[in-house]
Design a protein around this motif. Structure first.
Motif, mmCIF file in Angstrom:
data_model
loop_
_atom_site.group_PDB
_atom_site.id
_atom_site.type_symbol
_atom_site.label_atom_id
_atom_site.label_comp_id
_atom_site.label_asym_id
_atom_site.label_seq_id
_atom_site.Cartn_x
_atom_site.Cartn_y
_atom_site.Cartn_z
ATOM 1 N N PRO A 80 0.821 -1.211 0.000
ATOM 2 C CA PRO A 80 0.000 0.000 0.000
ATOM 3 C C PRO A 80 0.855 1.260 0.000
ATOM 4 N N VAL A 81 0.293 2.323 -0.589
ATOM 5 C CA VAL A 81 0.981 3.614 -0.646
ATOM 6 C C VAL A 81 0.073 4.670 -0.035
ATOM 7 N N SER A 82 0.500 5.233 1.081
ATOM 8 C CA SER A 82 -0.252 6.316 1.700
ATOM 9 C C SER A 82 0.041 7.628 0.987
ATOM 10 N N ALA A 83 -0.771 8.643 1.279
ATOM 11 C CA ALA A 83 -0.509 9.959 0.704
ATOM 12 C C ALA A 83 0.849 10.477 1.160
ATOM 13 N N ALA A 84 1.202 10.177 2.413
ATOM 14 C CA ALA A 84 2.497 10.627 2.923
ATOM 15 C C ALA A 84 3.647 9.960 2.182
ATOM 16 N N LEU A 85 3.531 8.658 1.898
ATOM 17 C CA LEU A 85 4.582 7.964 1.158
ATOM 18 C C LEU A 85 4.638 8.459 -0.283
ATOM 19 N N ARG A 86 3.479 8.686 -0.887
ATOM 20 C CA ARG A 86 3.441 9.268 -2.236
ATOM 21 C C ARG A 86 4.256 10.544 -2.292
ATOM 22 N N ASP A 87 4.033 11.428 -1.311
ATOM 23 C CA ASP A 87 4.720 12.715 -1.308
ATOM 24 C C ASP A 87 6.212 12.556 -1.020
ATOM 25 N N ARG A 88 6.573 11.583 -0.183
ATOM 26 C CA ARG A 88 7.993 11.325 0.088
ATOM 27 C C ARG A 88 8.698 10.799 -1.157
ATOM 28 N N ILE A 89 8.028 9.951 -1.917
ATOM 29 C CA ILE A 89 8.622 9.444 -3.158
ATOM 30 C C ILE A 89 8.843 10.583 -4.143
ATOM 31 N N HIS A 90 7.866 11.469 -4.261
ATOM 32 C CA HIS A 90 8.015 12.630 -5.143
ATOM 33 C C HIS A 90 9.191 13.493 -4.693
ATOM 34 N N ALA A 91 9.259 13.765 -3.391
ATOM 35 C CA ALA A 91 10.342 14.604 -2.862
ATOM 36 C C ALA A 91 11.702 13.946 -3.070
ATOM 37 N N VAL A 119 5.468 14.880 -10.546
ATOM 38 C CA VAL A 119 4.854 13.572 -10.743
ATOM 39 C C VAL A 119 3.397 13.809 -11.120
ATOM 40 N N VAL A 120 3.026 13.409 -12.345
ATOM 41 C CA VAL A 120 1.685 13.690 -12.845
ATOM 42 C C VAL A 120 0.760 12.488 -12.769
ATOM 43 N N GLY A 121 1.317 11.286 -12.557
ATOM 44 C CA GLY A 121 0.469 10.105 -12.545
ATOM 45 C C GLY A 121 1.063 8.940 -11.781
ATOM 46 N N TRP A 122 0.189 8.059 -11.319
ATOM 47 C CA TRP A 122 0.563 6.792 -10.711
ATOM 48 C C TRP A 122 -0.196 5.678 -11.416
ATOM 49 N N ASP A 126 -4.294 -2.310 -8.740
ATOM 50 C CA ASP A 126 -5.513 -2.248 -7.924
ATOM 51 C C ASP A 126 -5.605 -0.860 -7.296
ATOM 52 N N ARG A 127 -6.679 -0.150 -7.562
ATOM 53 C CA ARG A 127 -6.847 1.203 -7.024
ATOM 54 C C ARG A 127 -6.737 1.241 -5.518
ATOM 55 N N ALA A 128 -7.121 0.169 -4.839
ATOM 56 C CA ALA A 128 -7.087 0.149 -3.384
ATOM 57 C C ALA A 128 -5.666 0.210 -2.834
ATOM 58 N N THR A 129 -4.680 -0.047 -3.682
ATOM 59 C CA THR A 129 -3.286 0.052 -3.249
ATOM 60 C C THR A 129 -2.919 1.476 -2.874
ATOM 61 N N LEU A 130 -3.542 2.442 -3.529
ATOM 62 C CA LEU A 130 -3.251 3.845 -3.286
ATOM 63 C C LEU A 130 -4.235 4.396 -2.267
ATOM 64 N N GLN A 131 -3.718 4.757 -1.104
ATOM 65 C CA GLN A 131 -4.580 5.099 0.032
ATOM 66 C C GLN A 131 -4.772 6.603 0.158
ATOM 67 N N TRP A 132 -5.217 7.216 -0.936
ATOM 68 C CA TRP A 132 -5.592 8.618 -0.889
ATOM 69 C C TRP A 132 -6.782 8.837 -1.819
ATOM 70 N N THR A 133 -7.490 9.914 -1.574
ATOM 71 C CA THR A 133 -8.685 10.198 -2.375
ATOM 72 C C THR A 133 -8.594 11.520 -3.108
ATOM 73 N N ASP A 134 -7.510 12.293 -2.891
ATOM 74 C CA ASP A 134 -7.401 13.577 -3.583
ATOM 75 C C ASP A 134 -7.051 13.348 -5.056
ATOM 76 N N ASP A 135 -7.115 14.418 -5.840
ATOM 77 C CA ASP A 135 -6.885 14.308 -7.273
ATOM 78 C C ASP A 135 -5.586 15.005 -7.692
ATOM 79 N N SER A 136 -4.584 14.931 -6.820
ATOM 80 C CA SER A 136 -3.328 15.628 -7.100
ATOM 81 C C SER A 136 -2.552 14.997 -8.242
ATOM 82 N N VAL A 137 -2.786 13.723 -8.522
ATOM 83 C CA VAL A 137 -2.148 13.044 -9.649
ATOM 84 C C VAL A 137 -3.196 12.220 -10.389
ATOM 85 N N ASP A 138 -2.945 11.978 -11.660
ATOM 86 C CA ASP A 138 -3.799 11.061 -12.407
ATOM 87 C C ASP A 138 -3.497 9.636 -11.969
ATOM 88 N N ILE A 139 -4.526 8.789 -11.949
ATOM 89 C CA ILE A 139 -4.357 7.401 -11.523
ATOM 90 C C ILE A 139 -4.804 6.479 -12.645
#
Length: 270
Positions: A80-91, A119-122, A126-139
């Protein structure tokens, strides 16, 4: 470490003439490094006959965007990827990419003091792997290529080197130049004009480190730098692009990158 160098074209562009180095170009590497750098460039020109005709190096991507780069993350893992991990990977991606760009800052007409990395997309299975609901990136969900999830080909520069992203949802602003392909249990790395591939556990585990050296090595390939599995340039022993001999970008690596810029800069009007 298995690598795919960007100097091996993945398309069949029309070969162009070898550009000339502008008079007065400040090619002034340290004397101890100069012989090895000359050997490296001679090797590049003799090994890659389509060197000057290929038009999808990292250089071409940057200039097409006015000095920025867009990424898609191919999350080839069930973790799973949390929003915090998503942002850490981008950083972390931005921090590492910037290390190469800093080698060019202020040197020989290089026009970009900073190079934004977005980062424009992930892409996931399985969508459930990504544990965020915002639209900051295309999925992108379950679009599978090479047995791994990918972002939409309609949005990828690798597939649209003419810059036509009319088929990309959201248009050009949502296009990606490279993929950060993070694969579970993947050893070593691969890199080229399409992006970089390393282990997901490795990349995430190294986010707190100063240098993510396998990833840095693969970014070097995206800008044309080659491998040195069977030879070593004169006067040097250890540098990042000689896999296993250094864990960070060395002065020799920086001058190799500058050498690419001085030979290709005329294609961008410098």
């Amino acid at each position: 470490m298995t690598c795919t160098g960007a100097t091996t074209p993945t398309t069949s562009p029309t070969a162009g003439p070898s550009p000339t180095t502008p008079p007065g170009d400040p090619w002034n590497p340290p004397a101890a490094l100069a012989p090895g750098l000359t050997e490296v460039w001679n090797h590049v020109e003799s090994t890659y006959p389509n060197l000057y005709g290929f038009r999808n190096y990292g250089w071409d991507q940057l200039f097409a965007n006015g000095g920025a780069i867009n990424y898609c993350v191919r999350w080839d893992s069930s973790a799973p990827v949390s929003a915090a991990l998503r942002d850490r990977i981008h950083a972390g991606l931005t921090r590492q990419f910037t290390k190469w760009m800093d080698a060019l800052k202020g040197w020989s007409d290089w026009p970009y003091p900073t190079v934004p990395v977005k980062v424009v997309g992930w892409a996931v299975r399985d969508r459930a792997t990504l544990q965020w609901t915002d639209d900051s990136v295309d999925i992108y969900v379950n679009d599978i290529n090479e047995n791994a999830p990918q972002c939409a080909p309609a949005c990828g520069r690798f597939f649209h080197q003419d810059g036509n992203y009319s088929g990309c949802p959201g248009g050009r602003a949502h296009h990606y130049d490279m993929s950060l392909w993070l694969t579970s249990n993947f050893g070593g790395g691969a890199g080229g004009d399409w992006g970089q591939r390393v282990g997901s556990e490795y990349f995430v585990g190294a986010l707190g480190q100063e240098d993510v050296h396998i990833f840095l090595h693969e970014v070097g390939h995206s800008f044309g730098l080659g491998d040195f599995y069977d030879w070593t340039p004169s006067g040097v022993c250890c540098f990042l692009m000689k896999a296993g001999s250094a864990s960070s970008i060395t002065e020799f690596d920086r001058w190799m990158l500058r050498d690419w810029w001085r030979h290709l800069k005329s294609r961008y009007g410098y």
